[in-house]
Design an enzyme around this catalytic site. Sequence first.
Site, short mmCIF file in Angstrom:
data_model
loop_
_atom_site.label_atom_id
_atom_site.label_comp_id
_atom_site.label_asym_id
_atom_site.label_seq_id
_atom_site.Cartn_x
_atom_site.Cartn_y
_atom_site.Cartn_z
N GLU A 100 0.59 -1.27 0.16
CA GLU A 100 -0.15 -0.06 0.05
C GLU A 100 0.92 0.98 0.20
O GLU A 100 2.05 0.87 -0.15
CB GLU A 100 -0.97 0.43 1.43
CG GLU A 100 -1.95 -1.36 0.92
CD GLU A 100 -3.49 -1.24 2.22
OE1 GLU A 100 -3.86 -1.79 2.00
OE2 GLU A 100 -2.50 -0.87 3.58
N GLU A 126 -1.49 -9.88 -6.26
CA GLU A 126 -1.23 -10.56 -7.60
C GLU A 126 -0.90 -10.33 -8.79
O GLU A 126 0.16 -10.84 -9.54
CB GLU A 126 -2.91 -11.01 -7.88
CG GLU A 126 -3.85 -11.76 -7.64
CD GLU A 126 -4.74 -10.72 -5.92
OE1 GLU A 126 -5.76 -10.78 -5.84
OE2 GLU A 126 -4.37 -9.13 -5.76
#
Length: 134
Positions: free
Chosen positions: A47, A58
Amino acid sequence: MEIQKYHNLIEEAKKVRKNSYAPYSKFKVGAALLCEDGDIYVGCNVENASFGLTCCAERNAIFNAVATGKNRFTAIAVVVNSPQPCTPCGACRQVLNEFCHDMDIIMVNIRGKMKVEVTPLSELLPRSFDAKSL
C-alpha cells in the site's frame, strides 16, 4: 478440481502474505503464481498513502515472474485473512488475462475454518478484453 495439487502454491501464498505492507487497510494479501514449468513466484500487496499507487499481491507476483523472463502461467493462489475467500480485483483479473485466460484462481481464507475455492479466470472475467479484441 483436486485442491491437493495446489497445496504448495497455497503454502507459498500464506508465507508471503506475512510480508505484506498494509498499514492503511490492514488487509494483507499473499499470492503465489504457478508457471507452466512448475516454478512459483510470489507477491504481496504493497500500500501507499496515495492509494492509487498501491499494488495488489497478484500483480506483484505476475510482475516478479515477468521480470525473470516467465510469461506462461497455469494458476495463482490468493490468500487472505477474512471469513471467506476473496477474488482478485478487476485490475488484477485483466493483468492475469494478459498472460493466461484459462488459469485457475485458487482463493483461500485463513480466518476461522479455512475454505478453498477454485475457479477459472475465464469465469471471473467473461468476455475479456485482450489483443484479439483489437
